[in-house]
Design an enzyme around this catalytic site. Structure first.
Site, PDB file in Angstrom:
ATOM      1  N   ARG A 164      50.869  64.581  11.154  1.00 30.36           N
ATOM      2  CA  ARG A 164      49.591  64.932  10.527  1.00 30.36           C
ATOM      3  C   ARG A 164      49.874  65.754   9.269  1.00 30.36           C
ATOM      4  O   ARG A 164      49.954  66.978   9.304  1.00 30.36           O
ATOM      5  CB  ARG A 164      48.719  65.685  11.535  1.00 30.36           C
ATOM      6  CG  ARG A 164      48.445  64.824  12.760  1.00 30.36           C
ATOM      7  CD  ARG A 164      47.843  65.590  13.916  1.00 30.36           C
ATOM      8  NE  ARG A 164      47.850  64.755  15.122  1.00 30.36           N
ATOM      9  CZ  ARG A 164      47.587  65.208  16.339  1.00 30.36           C
ATOM     10  NH1 ARG A 164      47.282  66.485  16.515  1.00 30.36           N
ATOM     11  NH2 ARG A 164      47.619  64.390  17.376  1.00 30.36           N
ATOM     12  N   HIS A 275      43.132  57.825  19.404  1.00 31.98           N
ATOM     13  CA  HIS A 275      43.234  59.286  19.297  1.00 31.98           C
ATOM     14  C   HIS A 275      42.553  59.785  18.030  1.00 31.98           C
ATOM     15  O   HIS A 275      43.006  60.743  17.389  1.00 31.98           O
ATOM     16  CB  HIS A 275      44.708  59.721  19.304  1.00 31.98           C
ATOM     17  CG  HIS A 275      44.960  61.010  20.036  1.00 31.98           C
ATOM     18  ND1 HIS A 275      45.394  61.051  21.339  1.00 31.98           N
ATOM     19  CD2 HIS A 275      44.835  62.312  19.651  1.00 31.98           C
ATOM     20  CE1 HIS A 275      45.536  62.321  21.713  1.00 31.98           C
ATOM     21  NE2 HIS A 275      45.187  63.097  20.704  1.00 31.98           N
ATOM     22  N   ARG A 278      44.667  60.027  14.866  1.00 32.82           N
ATOM     23  CA  ARG A 278      45.558  61.181  14.747  1.00 32.82           C
ATOM     24  C   ARG A 278      46.983  60.903  15.224  1.00 32.82           C
ATOM     25  O   ARG A 278      47.826  61.793  15.195  1.00 32.82           O
ATOM     26  CB  ARG A 278      44.985  62.364  15.536  1.00 32.82           C
ATOM     27  CG  ARG A 278      43.684  62.881  14.967  1.00 32.82           C
ATOM     28  CD  ARG A 278      42.994  63.844  15.912  1.00 32.82           C
ATOM     29  NE  ARG A 278      43.741  65.080  16.112  1.00 32.82           N
ATOM     30  CZ  ARG A 278      43.762  66.107  15.258  1.00 32.82           C
ATOM     31  NH1 ARG A 278      43.097  66.021  14.116  1.00 32.82           N
ATOM     32  NH2 ARG A 278      44.440  67.196  15.537  1.00 32.82           N
TER      33      ARG A 278
END
Length: 381
Positions: A164, A275, A278
């Protein structure tokens, strides 16, 4: 700031939160293509308008895992929810219970199971990862049972943490992350007072209880990241299926073959999910993955879906694509950050109103009447 739609809460949350927290919940993996497609693909689906159907009697109520839900919505497990409002998991759980929908507590919540469960008058759900520390997993399951948790949501799409990149820019991780977070908190005094000071302790309640010492953001990034298990297989879940005597839901399914494996395993439900964009950037949006999965396993287990759902219209779209219910993640955290428990209640009321309008104008008097016929078949589809 005026809140007139469910989507208004994002801007309200951004104004209130330190950047590291806003971008943590708002961001996705890598270049965030899947994050954007989750929303874009879902919102692009056209509903089929029908009229003169006598819609005077309308019900959003549904049954899921022997529970009656006021509408086919549950609050998803979201890590660190307690950083977005003072004792945030408790506030969100109360809002969900008041509106007659389930709340799912994350493994990495700020508030532990023992704090959240007694705060509400209906059973909650609990989410668990497969971790290398099997002792922690067994401890968490035992505590969930003791607290009266009914449904276990097992997240299987995190054998490794997603990359991320936005977190490094915002201060959640990366160089000088800790002092950057402190500076950001100082420039957001309302959050710093209400959550930063009055919301203590800010440790990971479920993990701290097991380890016997306080944990914080560095443990969230460190201990948890080191404990994700890339060797996970269906065999690793067998002891959990034997131990847990309630409904067990496998979260993180994007392929029909994996959905079929979940049926063979004996799961009671699956969550069609990437998700929230993510984990692996570039995978299918949940809206695109859902129809094929529904074709493969509909009726053999419950099908839930998340990722990209922002409005009541999106809920109706997901049901029409084959879901039995949906999970709301970012949407409820934005509302929680903006206005606490009252914000989440209002969000759920807005979602309900948006669903009612969509159902009246598509001719669906009940959740069971929402189907593929509620959607427009596009040219070339």
């Amino acid at each position: 700031m005026i809140i007139s739609a469910s989507t208004d809460y994002r801007a309200a949350a951004q104004r209130k939160l330190p950047p590291f927290l806003f971008h943590y919940i708002d961001g996705g993996a890598y270049a965030e293509y899947t994050l954007r497609r989750n929303v874009e693909d879902l919102s692009a689906i056209a509903l089929r308008q029908r009229v003169l159907k006598n819609m005077s009697e309308l019900s959003l109520e549904t049954r899921l895992f022997d529970e009656t839900l006021a509408m086919p919505v549950a609050l998803a497990p979201v890590g660190l929810t307690g950083m977005y409002a003072r004792r945030g998991e408790v506030q969100a759980a109360r809002a969900a219970a008041a509106k007659g929908v389930p709340f799912t507590l994350s493994t990495v919540s700020v508030c532990p199971i023992e704090e959240v469960a007694p705060a509400i008058d209906r059973p909650m759900w609990f989410q668990l990862y497969v971790l290398k520390d099997r002792g922690f997993m067994r401890n968490a399951l035992e505590r969930a049972k003791a607290a009266g948790v009914t449904t276990l949501v097992f997240t299987v799409d995190m054998p490794v943490p997603g990359a991320r990149y936005r977190d490094a820019h915002s201060g959640m991780s990366g160089p000088y992350a800790a002092p950057r977070r402190i500076l950001q908190a100082m420039t957001h005094p309302a959050w710093a007072w209400d959550v930063g000071l009055l919301g203590k302790p800010h440790d990971l309640g479920n993990i701290s209880t097991y380890r016997g010492n306080p944990t914080g953001l560095e443990d969230y990034i460190g201990w948890l990241g080191a404990n994700f298990d890339p060797s996970i297989s269906w065999k690793d879940l067998e002891w959990i299926r034997e131990f847990w005597n309630g409904p067990m839901v496998i979260k993180g399914i994007l392929d029909p073959e994996d959905a079929k494996d979940a049926v063979k395993f004996g799961a009671d439900g699956i969550v069609v999910s990437n998700h929230g964009g993510r984990q692996l950037d570039g995978v299918l949006s949940s809206a695109r993955a859902l129809p094929a999965i529904a074709d493969a396993v509909k009726g053999e287990l419950a099908i839930l879906a998340d990722s990209g759902i922002r409005t009541g219209l999106d809920v109706v779209r997901m049901i029409a694509l084959g879901a039995d219910s949906v999970l709301l993640g970012r949407a409820f955290v934005y509302a929680l950050a903006a206005a606490g428990e009252a914000g989440v209640r209002n969000l759920l009321e807005l979602i309900e109103k948006e669903m009612r309008v969509a159902m009246v104008l598509t001719g669906a008097k009940s959740i069971g009447e929402i189907s593929a016929d509620s959607l427009v078949r596009e040219l070339g589809a």
